[in-house]
Motif scaffolding. Sequence first.
Motif, short mmCIF file in Angstrom:
data_model
loop_
_atom_site.label_atom_id
_atom_site.label_comp_id
_atom_site.label_asym_id
_atom_site.label_seq_id
_atom_site.Cartn_x
_atom_site.Cartn_y
_atom_site.Cartn_z
N GLY A 1 -4.21 1.19 -7.94
CA GLY A 1 -5.12 0.25 -7.29
C GLY A 1 -6.42 0.26 -8.06
O GLY A 1 -6.63 1.05 -8.98
N TRP A 2 -7.30 -0.64 -7.69
CA TRP A 2 -8.60 -0.78 -8.36
C TRP A 2 -9.69 -0.56 -7.33
O TRP A 2 -9.75 -1.26 -6.31
N PHE B 1 -11.39 -2.34 -2.67
CA PHE B 1 -10.16 -1.82 -3.27
C PHE B 1 -9.19 -2.98 -3.34
O PHE B 1 -9.06 -3.75 -2.38
N HIS B 2 -8.51 -3.13 -4.46
CA HIS B 2 -7.49 -4.18 -4.52
C HIS B 2 -6.31 -3.74 -5.36
O HIS B 2 -6.40 -2.82 -6.18
N LEU B 3 -5.20 -4.43 -5.11
CA LEU B 3 -3.98 -4.24 -5.88
C LEU B 3 -3.83 -5.41 -6.83
O LEU B 3 -4.39 -6.49 -6.59
N GLU C 1 2.94 0.75 -4.01
CA GLU C 1 2.23 0.64 -5.29
C GLU C 1 1.59 1.96 -5.66
O GLU C 1 1.22 2.76 -4.80
N LEU D 1 0.83 -1.20 0.00
CA LEU D 1 0.00 0.00 0.00
C LEU D 1 0.87 1.26 0.00
O LEU D 1 0.49 2.28 -0.57
#
Length: 140
Positions: A22-23, A69-71, A19, A16
Amino acid sequence: MLDGDTPGRTRALARLAEERIGWLTTVNAGGQPETMPVWFLWADGELLVYGDHRARRNRNLAGNPRVTFHLDTNAGGGDVVVIEGEARIDPATPGPDANPAYLAKYGAWIDAYLGGAARMTEVYNVPIRIRPTRLLAYGG
């Protein structure tokens, strides 16, 4: 919530911080999930996204503040980081042009792709804060 007490959480916190993409998934009034890539900042136990003032996600959040939320995963499908949370639009948050941590992370991209911080703030001026309620992190 993300206190780094397991290897998965420790790795999630590092990702976090590092990166850049994110989505974010919101849900529209008809119940349809809508996912878009976003720039984000992890600070004070929350995600901060600056949204385009014209984005549908703003209306989505007004009707349903629950988000995901995801990576991206690694090439093998591991290193999973997914956050479920509650989002809120926070007009008290300074814009990207007045956020030193955000500018440190994205300043070069803002200059290259958006014409500088002032121009970015003209469009991406809806600060969305996401408070995590659940973390899925595994497979580093």
